[in-house]
Design a protein around this motif. Sequence first.
Motif, short mmCIF file in Angstrom:
data_model
loop_
_atom_site.label_atom_id
_atom_site.label_comp_id
_atom_site.label_asym_id
_atom_site.label_seq_id
_atom_site.Cartn_x
_atom_site.Cartn_y
_atom_site.Cartn_z
N ARG A 112 1.25 -0.83 -0.01
CA ARG A 112 0.38 0.04 -0.21
C ARG A 112 1.14 1.25 -0.19
NH1 ARG A 112 -3.00 -0.97 4.51
NH2 ARG A 112 -3.94 -2.45 3.17
N LEU A 113 1.75 1.54 0.45
CA LEU A 113 3.17 2.53 1.04
C LEU A 113 3.60 2.67 -0.42
CD1 LEU A 113 4.31 1.60 4.30
CD2 LEU A 113 2.57 3.87 3.81
N VAL A 114 4.25 1.46 -0.85
CA VAL A 114 4.65 1.80 -2.26
C VAL A 114 4.07 2.18 -3.48
CG1 VAL A 114 5.71 0.18 -4.01
CG2 VAL A 114 6.17 -0.04 -1.54
N ASN A 115 2.63 1.56 -3.40
CA ASN A 115 2.20 1.85 -3.98
C ASN A 115 1.59 3.88 -4.44
OD1 ASN A 115 1.77 0.35 -5.11
ND2 ASN A 115 -0.59 -1.09 -4.77
N HIS A 116 1.49 3.79 -2.99
CA HIS A 116 1.24 5.58 -3.04
C HIS A 116 2.40 6.08 -2.74
CE1 HIS A 116 -1.60 8.51 -1.35
NE2 HIS A 116 -0.19 9.22 -0.26
N LEU A 117 3.69 6.34 -2.31
CA LEU A 117 4.47 6.80 -2.62
C LEU A 117 5.56 7.30 -3.60
CD1 LEU A 117 5.13 6.86 1.03
CD2 LEU A 117 4.14 9.12 -0.01
N LEU A 118 5.48 5.73 -4.42
CA LEU A 118 6.13 4.80 -5.66
C LEU A 118 5.12 4.50 -6.28
CD1 LEU A 118 8.94 3.39 -2.82
CD2 LEU A 118 9.65 5.79 -3.66
N PRO A 119 4.91 5.45 -7.57
CA PRO A 119 3.88 5.45 -8.47
C PRO A 119 5.02 3.96 -9.03
CG PRO A 119 3.90 7.39 -7.68
CD PRO A 119 4.65 6.87 -7.23
N ASN A 120 4.00 2.81 -9.79
CA ASN A 120 4.79 1.97 -10.51
C ASN A 120 3.87 0.88 -11.45
OD1 ASN A 120 3.92 -0.31 -9.13
ND2 ASN A 120 4.26 0.90 -7.11
N ASN A 121 4.28 0.10 -12.17
CA ASN A 121 3.04 -0.38 -13.19
C ASN A 121 3.39 -1.58 -13.03
OD1 ASN A 121 1.56 1.66 -14.32
ND2 ASN A 121 3.84 1.71 -16.12
N LEU A 122 3.89 -2.45 -11.40
CA LEU A 122 4.03 -3.39 -11.36
C LEU A 122 2.79 -4.32 -10.84
CD1 LEU A 122 6.87 -2.78 -9.02
CD2 LEU A 122 7.24 -4.09 -11.75
N GLU A 123 2.44 -5.97 -11.47
CA GLU A 123 1.34 -6.20 -11.10
C GLU A 123 1.48 -7.35 -9.67
OE1 GLU A 123 -0.86 -7.84 -14.95
OE2 GLU A 123 -1.13 -5.68 -15.31
N ASP A 124 2.59 -8.09 -9.79
CA ASP A 124 3.00 -8.80 -9.24
C ASP A 124 4.05 -7.94 -7.57
OD1 ASP A 124 4.83 -10.52 -7.45
OD2 ASP A 124 4.88 -11.57 -8.91
N ASN A 125 2.55 -8.09 -6.94
CA ASN A 125 3.36 -7.92 -5.20
C ASN A 125 4.65 -8.11 -4.87
OD1 ASN A 125 0.89 -6.32 -5.22
ND2 ASN A 125 -0.30 -8.09 -3.74
N ALA A 126 5.36 -9.36 -4.90
CA ALA A 126 6.73 -9.71 -4.67
C ALA A 126 7.88 -8.58 -5.20
CB ALA A 126 7.22 -10.81 -5.20
N GLN A 127 7.62 -8.69 -6.83
CA GLN A 127 8.41 -7.33 -6.91
C GLN A 127 8.55 -5.86 -6.93
OE1 GLN A 127 7.13 -8.08 -11.13
NE2 GLN A 127 8.44 -9.84 -11.77
N LYS A 128 7.32 -5.20 -6.58
CA LYS A 128 7.23 -4.41 -5.32
C LYS A 128 8.00 -4.11 -5.15
CE LYS A 128 2.35 -3.27 -7.03
NZ LYS A 128 1.04 -3.35 -6.08
N ILE A 129 8.62 -5.29 -3.39
CA ILE A 129 9.29 -5.19 -1.90
C ILE A 129 10.61 -5.17 -2.46
CG2 ILE A 129 9.89 -6.54 -0.66
CD1 ILE A 129 7.21 -5.91 0.08
N GLU A 130 10.81 -5.69 -4.23
CA GLU A 130 12.46 -6.12 -4.66
C GLU A 130 12.43 -4.24 -4.91
OE1 GLU A 130 14.88 -8.70 -7.45
OE2 GLU A 130 12.65 -8.80 -7.70
N TYR A 131 11.04 -3.49 -5.75
CA TYR A 131 11.68 -2.58 -6.29
C TYR A 131 11.32 -1.29 -5.55
CZ TYR A 131 9.35 2.10 -8.31
OH TYR A 131 9.46 3.08 -8.70
N LEU A 132 10.99 -1.66 -3.92
CA LEU A 132 11.76 -0.62 -2.73
C LEU A 132 12.69 -0.83 -2.19
CD1 LEU A 132 10.56 1.16 -0.35
CD2 LEU A 132 9.74 -1.35 0.50
#
Length: 401
Positions: free
Chosen positions: A278-298
């Motif tokens: 939720r925080l990544v989507n709010h503060l670091l806009p991205n088009n990643l659909e895989d949630n695991a990739q969002k942690i790696e992206y962060l």
Amino acid sequence: MAKQLLNSPQKLQHLGTIYRLIEQFDLISRIDLSKISGLAPASITNFTRDLIDLKLVIERTTQTPIVRGRPAVGLAISPFYWQSLCVVLNEREMTIFLCELNGKVVATKSYPILSKQLPLLTSLLIENLKAFQAEYQQKIVQLFAISISVEGLLNRQQTGIERLGQFSVNLELQAELRQAFKLPIILSEYFSAWVFAESSLGAAISSDNVIFLQVDDAINMSVSIKGKMIQGSKQQRMNIDRVCLPTLNPLAEIISQDLLPEDAQQLQHHVTYAAIYRLVNHLLPNNLEDNAQKIEYLCDLANQGNEQAIAILHYVADGISYVLMNLVNIFSSDKIMINSTYLGSNPIFVEHLKHRLNQNLLLDQHQVDIVTGHYAQNNAVVASAMVKKYLYSGELIGSLL
């Protein structure tokens, strides 16, 4: 009556203890086994004979160039004959290892899992295990157990899976697997296997007072005092999900805006991966659909110096440090071991957690060390850890007898 005596719980426990000591002290003599275990030499002779007959232990001769005469005979774990299939299961894939008694990995292969296959996971697991056996048939000698470590939550009966990663699945496993393979089936949560591996083989092997913490889709915690788990041997996970946090940071408002008031301050809603997404989507806009990739992206952005990404990692560390501060004071722990797919290996997260925790503990003159474990996700040592645990307890030896 004789069979009952052969498999008596006390005898199995002694056999497991002797097996563990032989593994710990390679090439140990029967006399030394008697001294360390406190069992009579005659009992040691009988127990070691049983273990040798079962092909769990072998005799090997040792001779130094200094001492002449008859070579000494020592006992060691058999490096051949018995093998186990060990599986690490998460919502994305299952990794199967063929392991020998000494922990050596003979073969390994990963099989992907699609979200639409989750309702049929039991059948898929059986199918992949049989395919693995067929592919590596020439390397398989004699299987004596199948161990499955689940990255999720087992049901109350410990016979199936209630949650796999972030997905509710409610599947029975044990009965169908036993029927399919006619072998002892060991089901465990990955966290329990990781705790056992780290405490008996890894980074916590010489530590007595340790807090084990895993933060991923859920929060798992276990505590050892004087080398023993306070939860006992059967249940190694403590539930701290609903511990309430004070408002430590403005980011808490982002987390809380979609939550009921009674849930808004619970730890589980601020430090688990669902909160981080939720925080990544709010503060670091991205088009990643895989949630695991969002942690790696962060973590990648934080390592590159992105202030918003660093702020998220610090926020999660602050929430965890608040709870750990209280737990350290309660249990007088001198070490905290963190396991997390991505966060646990991120130096920004770990260093901030260490700094904030020791900062809060200064008044008590108590310093605590925060370390990451030796074993990462999908590690063969963790996968086979529960096989060792049930050998040490004698339960698997009972199945061989």
